[in-house]
Design an enzyme around this catalytic site. Structure first.
Site, PDB file in Angstrom:
ATOM      1  N   SER A 149       4.511 -30.312   3.438  1.00 19.47           N
ATOM      2  CA  SER A 149       3.532 -30.152   2.838  1.00 19.47           C
ATOM      3  C   SER A 149       2.514 -31.341   3.518  1.00 19.47           C
ATOM      4  O   SER A 149       2.938 -32.084   3.680  1.00 19.47           O
ATOM      5  CB  SER A 149       3.132 -30.855   1.420  1.00 19.47           C
ATOM      6  N   TYR A 153       6.881 -34.966  -6.198  1.00 19.27           N
ATOM      7  CA  TYR A 153       5.968 -33.909  -5.085  1.00 19.27           C
ATOM      8  C   TYR A 153       5.771 -34.638  -4.190  1.00 19.27           C
ATOM      9  O   TYR A 153       6.136 -34.709  -3.086  1.00 19.27           O
ATOM     10  CB  TYR A 153       5.204 -33.120  -5.735  1.00 19.27           C
TER      11      TYR A 153
HETATM   12  P1  NAI Z   1       5.625 -20.400  -4.843  1.00 21.43           P
HETATM   13  O1  NAI Z   1       5.523 -20.985  -6.170  1.00 21.43           O
HETATM   14  O2  NAI Z   1       5.170 -18.752  -5.106  1.00 21.43           O
HETATM   15  O3  NAI Z   1       7.457 -19.779  -4.145  1.00 21.43           O
HETATM   16  C1  NAI Z   1       7.980 -21.580  -4.586  1.00 21.43           C
HETATM   17  C2  NAI Z   1       9.427 -20.033  -4.665  1.00 21.43           C
HETATM   18  O4  NAI Z   1      10.879 -21.004  -4.911  1.00 21.43           O
HETATM   19  C3  NAI Z   1       9.701 -19.964  -5.762  1.00 21.43           C
HETATM   20  O5  NAI Z   1      10.046 -18.083  -5.182  1.00 21.43           O
HETATM   21  C4  NAI Z   1      10.230 -19.716  -6.840  1.00 21.43           C
HETATM   22  O6  NAI Z   1      10.947 -19.332  -7.463  1.00 21.43           O
HETATM   23  C5  NAI Z   1      11.566 -20.165  -5.533  1.00 21.43           C
HETATM   24  N1  NAI Z   1      11.514 -21.888  -6.285  1.00 21.43           N
HETATM   25  C6  NAI Z   1      11.855 -22.738  -7.431  1.00 21.43           C
HETATM   26  N2  NAI Z   1      12.980 -23.251  -7.933  1.00 21.43           N
HETATM   27  C7  NAI Z   1      14.193 -22.729  -6.777  1.00 21.43           C
HETATM   28  C8  NAI Z   1      15.245 -23.186  -6.991  1.00 21.43           C
HETATM   29  N3  NAI Z   1      16.179 -24.458  -7.419  1.00 21.43           N
HETATM   30  N4  NAI Z   1      16.384 -22.562  -6.191  1.00 21.43           N
HETATM   31  C9  NAI Z   1      16.157 -21.382  -5.310  1.00 21.43           C
HETATM   32  N5  NAI Z   1      14.367 -20.898  -5.619  1.00 21.43           N
HETATM   33  C10 NAI Z   1      13.665 -21.361  -6.135  1.00 21.43           C
HETATM   34  O7  NAI Z   1       5.021 -21.491  -4.284  1.00 21.43           O
HETATM   35  P2  NAI Z   1       4.922 -21.178  -2.830  1.00 21.43           P
HETATM   36  O8  NAI Z   1       3.251 -21.708  -2.416  1.00 21.43           O
HETATM   37  O9  NAI Z   1       5.303 -20.340  -1.369  1.00 21.43           O
HETATM   38  O10 NAI Z   1       6.221 -22.277  -1.543  1.00 21.43           O
HETATM   39  C11 NAI Z   1       6.572 -22.277  -1.282  1.00 21.43           C
HETATM   40  C12 NAI Z   1       6.867 -23.979  -0.273  1.00 21.43           C
HETATM   41  O11 NAI Z   1       5.809 -24.114   0.100  1.00 21.43           O
HETATM   42  C13 NAI Z   1       7.788 -25.039  -1.200  1.00 21.43           C
HETATM   43  O12 NAI Z   1       7.707 -25.872  -0.595  1.00 21.43           O
HETATM   44  C14 NAI Z   1       6.168 -25.717  -1.453  1.00 21.43           C
HETATM   45  O13 NAI Z   1       6.733 -27.413  -2.129  1.00 21.43           O
HETATM   46  C15 NAI Z   1       5.227 -25.435  -0.726  1.00 21.43           C
HETATM   47  N6  NAI Z   1       3.966 -25.678  -0.060  1.00 21.43           N
HETATM   48  C16 NAI Z   1       2.986 -24.894  -0.215  1.00 21.43           C
HETATM   49  C17 NAI Z   1       1.606 -25.114  -0.384  1.00 21.43           C
HETATM   50  C18 NAI Z   1       0.968 -24.238  -0.847  1.00 21.43           C
HETATM   51  O14 NAI Z   1      -0.708 -24.375  -0.760  1.00 21.43           O
HETATM   52  N7  NAI Z   1       1.081 -23.036  -1.050  1.00 21.43           N
HETATM   53  C19 NAI Z   1       1.214 -25.926   0.969  1.00 21.43           C
HETATM   54  C20 NAI Z   1       2.182 -27.020   0.729  1.00 21.43           C
HETATM   55  C21 NAI Z   1       3.678 -26.854   0.436  1.00 21.43           C
END
Ligand code: NAI
Length: 250
Positions: free
Chosen positions: A145, A158
């Site tokens: 991020s 985070y």
């Molecule tokens: P999201 O909430 O849709 O996806 C996160 C996913 O991780 C979910 O599918 C969730 O079920 C899964 N997850 C959570 N805990 C878990 C665990 N213990 N084991 C396996 N899976 C687990 O959100 P998004 O945005 O798709 O996030 C994906 C990545 O991108 C994250 O690492 C987030 O920090 C990063 N990110 C997202 C940004 C954004 O603006 N959407 C910006 C910067 C980074």
């Protein structure tokens, strides 16, 4: 499209929603074999696997908690059972929650660090060990991020976890470059996914974020998936240890 991704086996953690889902579909379009890791929502995992197949790829679902060593080992085992090998690991799963730091419980701190940092470490360790054992010049992509370098009040756990992902990625990239294993990360700013749904439901909060973004809009998950496809392809064969920051004022 990147021809060399056709038939490659890619594992994506946290792939039942958001960026993980978009990357899974993109790799499906590339005709790759995609392992959709989901955490709790099996129906969403199945839905994404079907979307990957509809896009032209192959897919299986594997449940697992990235913070649990045994689950990550199982993810690799199931991948190899299904597809015979694997080439690309995308450590994408991550969580966040907003808490003033003086009120942040040890439990919440540990949960975020275990998912976002330990989970990425386990995914790197297990995939690199497999690649070394099988002489595979694979590639690893970690989802970081912009908050690995931009401080974020109320999200200290985070920001600390993503800062850890930065040094982890750069260190492993140096360690395994001589073996031909490339390790990079992607550091998005603000992308339109479920993690942000609540924050961006307030139009003012959304406009405030957009005012910081040179492109003027919150990114689409497909725009991150395109970066992941490039980093996984041989088009980036001389690229390792980079953090590709996206959509930030930095
Ligand atoms: P999201 O909430 O849709 O996806 C996160 C996913 O991780 C979910 O599918 C969730 O079920 C899964 N997850 C959570 N805990 C878990 C665990 N213990 N084991 C396996 N899976 C687990 O959100 P998004 O945005 O798709 O996030 C994906 C990545 O991108 C994250 O690492 C987030 O920090 C990063 N990110 C997202 C940004 C954004 O603006 N959407 C910006 C910067 C980074």
């Amino acid at each position: 499209m990147y021809r060399d991704l056709e038939g490659k086996v890619v594992v994506i953690t946290g792939a039942s929603s958001g960026l993980g889902r978009a990357m899974a579909i993109r790799f499906g379009q590339e005709k790759a074999k995609v392992v959709v890791n989901y955490f709790k929502n099996e129906a969403d995992g199945e839905k994404v696997a079907k979307e990957v197949q509809a896009a032209g790829g192959e897919a299986i679902n594997v449940q697992g908690d990235v913070s649990k060593e045994q689950d990550v080992k199982n993810l690799i085992t199931k991948t190899v059972e299904a597809f015979g090998t694997f080439d690309i690991m995308i450590n994408n799963a991550g969580i966040e929650n907003e808490v003033p730091s003086e009120k942040l419980s040890t439990e919440d701190w540990n949960k975020v660090i275990e998912t976002n940092l330990t989970g990425v470490f386990l995914g790197c360790r297990e995939s690199i060990a497999y690649m070394l054992d099988h002489h595979i010049k694979g590639t690893v992509i970690n989802m970081s991020s912009v908050h690995e370098v931009i401080p974020w009040p109320h999200f200290v756990h985070y920001a600390a976890s993503k800062g850890g992902v930065k040094m982890l990625t750069e260190t492993l990239a140096l360690e395994y470059a001589p073996k031909g294993i490339r390790i990079n990360s992607i550091g998005p700013g603000a992308i339109d996914t479920p993690i942000n749904a609540e924050k961006f439901s307030d139009p003012k909060a959304k406009a405030d974020v957009e005012s910081l973004i040179p492109m003027g809009y919150i990114g689409k998950p497909e725009e991150i998936a395109a970066v992941a496809a490039w980093l996984a392809s041989s088009e980036s064969s001389y690229v390792t240890g980079i953090i590709r920051y996206l959509l930030t004022e930095e």
